[in-house]
Scaffold this motif. Sequence first.
Motif, PDB file in Angstrom:
ATOM      1  N   LEU A 180       0.793  -1.233   0.000  1.00 36.69           N
ATOM      2  CA  LEU A 180       0.000   0.000   0.000  1.00 36.69           C
ATOM      3  C   LEU A 180       0.827   1.287   0.000  1.00 36.69           C
ATOM      4  CD1 LEU A 180      -2.932  -0.963   2.407  1.00 36.69           C
ATOM      5  CD2 LEU A 180      -3.098  -0.415  -0.030  1.00 36.69           C
ATOM      6  N   PRO A 181       1.919   1.383   0.771  1.00 35.25           N
ATOM      7  CA  PRO A 181       2.684   2.649   0.776  1.00 35.25           C
ATOM      8  C   PRO A 181       3.197   3.077  -0.599  1.00 35.25           C
ATOM      9  CG  PRO A 181       3.289   1.332   2.687  1.00 35.25           C
ATOM     10  CD  PRO A 181       2.411   0.455   1.811  1.00 35.25           C
ATOM     11  N   LEU A 182       3.320   2.135  -1.549  1.00 30.77           N
ATOM     12  CA  LEU A 182       3.762   2.502  -2.898  1.00 30.77           C
ATOM     13  C   LEU A 182       2.842   3.543  -3.529  1.00 30.77           C
ATOM     14  CD1 LEU A 182       4.675  -1.054  -4.241  1.00 30.77           C
ATOM     15  CD2 LEU A 182       6.282   0.864  -4.027  1.00 30.77           C
ATOM     16  N   ILE A 183       1.559   3.492  -3.168  1.00 28.19           N
ATOM     17  CA  ILE A 183       0.588   4.423  -3.741  1.00 28.19           C
ATOM     18  C   ILE A 183       0.921   5.864  -3.356  1.00 28.19           C
ATOM     19  CG2 ILE A 183      -1.873   5.050  -3.774  1.00 28.19           C
ATOM     20  CD1 ILE A 183      -2.490   2.103  -3.128  1.00 28.19           C
ATOM     21  N   GLY A 184       1.553   6.032  -2.182  1.00 28.92           N
ATOM     22  CA  GLY A 184       1.852   7.367  -1.694  1.00 28.92           C
ATOM     23  C   GLY A 184       2.834   8.155  -2.534  1.00 28.92           C
ATOM     24  N   LEU A 185       3.485   7.509  -3.497  1.00 30.31           N
ATOM     25  CA  LEU A 185       4.450   8.204  -4.355  1.00 30.31           C
ATOM     26  C   LEU A 185       3.796   9.256  -5.248  1.00 30.31           C
ATOM     27  CD1 LEU A 185       6.844   5.287  -5.355  1.00 30.31           C
ATOM     28  CD2 LEU A 185       7.280   7.150  -3.745  1.00 30.31           C
ATOM     29  N   VAL A 186       2.460   9.282  -5.294  1.00 29.52           N
ATOM     30  CA  VAL A 186       1.779  10.350  -6.040  1.00 29.52           C
ATOM     31  C   VAL A 186       2.116  11.720  -5.444  1.00 29.52           C
ATOM     32  CG1 VAL A 186      -0.118   8.841  -6.752  1.00 29.52           C
ATOM     33  CG2 VAL A 186      -0.338  10.221  -4.659  1.00 29.52           C
ATOM     34  N   ALA A 187       2.680  11.737  -4.227  1.00 30.12           N
ATOM     35  CA  ALA A 187       3.066  13.002  -3.589  1.00 30.12           C
ATOM     36  C   ALA A 187       4.086  13.770  -4.424  1.00 30.12           C
ATOM     37  CB  ALA A 187       3.636  12.739  -2.198  1.00 30.12           C
ATOM     38  N   LEU A 188       4.790  13.096  -5.302  1.00 30.43           N
ATOM     39  CA  LEU A 188       5.760  13.763  -6.178  1.00 30.43           C
ATOM     40  C   LEU A 188       5.101  14.846  -7.022  1.00 30.43           C
ATOM     41  CD1 LEU A 188       7.731  10.601  -7.329  1.00 30.43           C
ATOM     42  CD2 LEU A 188       8.715  12.520  -6.043  1.00 30.43           C
ATOM     43  N   ALA A 189       3.805  14.682  -7.298  1.00 29.92           N
ATOM     44  CA  ALA A 189       3.099  15.625  -8.172  1.00 29.92           C
ATOM     45  C   ALA A 189       2.450  16.784  -7.407  1.00 29.92           C
ATOM     46  CB  ALA A 189       2.035  14.878  -8.981  1.00 29.92           C
TER      47      ALA A 189
END
Length: 404
Positions: free
Chosen positions: A384-393
């Motif tokens: 699940l934490p992989l989804i948090g990489l949207v923070a890059l945008a």
Amino acid sequence: MSIANASHKMGNPVYPIMFAIGVCHLFNDSLQSVIPAMFPVLEEERGLTFTQLGLITFMLNIVASILQPVVGFISDKKPMPYALPLGMISSFVGIAGIAFSTEYWMILVSVVFLGFGSAIFHPEGSRVSFMAAGSKRGLSQSIYQVGGNSGQALAPLISAFILVPFGQKGAALFLIVAAIGIFLLSRISIWYKKELEAEKLSKRKKTIFSSLPPLSKKQVGIALTLLMIIIFARSFYVTNMTNFYIFHLMENYDLSVKKGQLFIFIFLVLGAVGTFFGGPMADRFGRKNVILLSLAVPIPLCLILPYVPIWAVILLLVIIGFFLMLSFSVTVVYAQELVPSKIGTMAGLTVGLAFGMGAIGAVLIGILMDYIGVYKTMIVVSTLPLIGLVALALPTDRKIANLK
């Protein structure tokens, strides 16, 4: 308003109120923590399935999730100082019901009262924290949120040292906590009301400064969507750790309930520590930078957690707990600065969404555990934490430290 004068214009922090509302948040979330803490007891005493346990969390969190943005929206239009003690009274009723319920449906009704109390407390409590913050928004929100996360961290201790020895009726001890909370929130409400009256009498409009650059409505909408996705991933993962990871520790490492709950306690305590440091770090280094750090560091550790030996579990829980919750208060402040005219609504939306995602997560994880087993469920959740990489945008904000 010039950037150089931004910090001055935001005013001086009111530390007694900042700490008092943080303590009340600790009380409020301690009462919420009675629910997951009771899961091992309910499974043994009432013979409930994982799905039924998940539905209890769903009822608690979905009520808070739906109502928090509503309460925040209403309070943005018309602040409600005395709603705070009323919310704690609702939680008092819920805890009394939990302690003495003899049927499953009675437990569900009781958690609705708890959810209602939480829905009232969180947006109004966040508003008080914002009002008392002055130029220290990150710090104030961290103090407020660390109170709540500390309350959540008590769940394993509540289970191990109160509910396991005394059973379901041991929850009645928390009626004392609720009563103290009602008293403190009544005092805070007096300050809250005086602040509103002073603002009205002076006919001044409080300056609301944002560290973000000017954004179009479309950009704000995209940023809020990304923030909601981040909260979704974090809430699902934390819900699993708080409610169900104990069963993984018991099944795969042969730990007793008491020893297993101490592992969960370590995770949650470090989460509370991370929450505290996240706000000041965001004031100094920027909101987006702290959100990214919070999400990037735990990814590889979460992925390997289901496979490591017991000695490594403790180390990983320490690091994951600290970094994952580093962004908890920061996401609230970031949302408030995206829409600075809707402080209560944004607090209700972000924290309420966390509750809602936790509610849905609890049901889905419970169903998964019933159908594919505990161990395989832990492997699925670890991604699940992989989804948090949207923070890059996310839009980049300015550092508060540079505004002084």
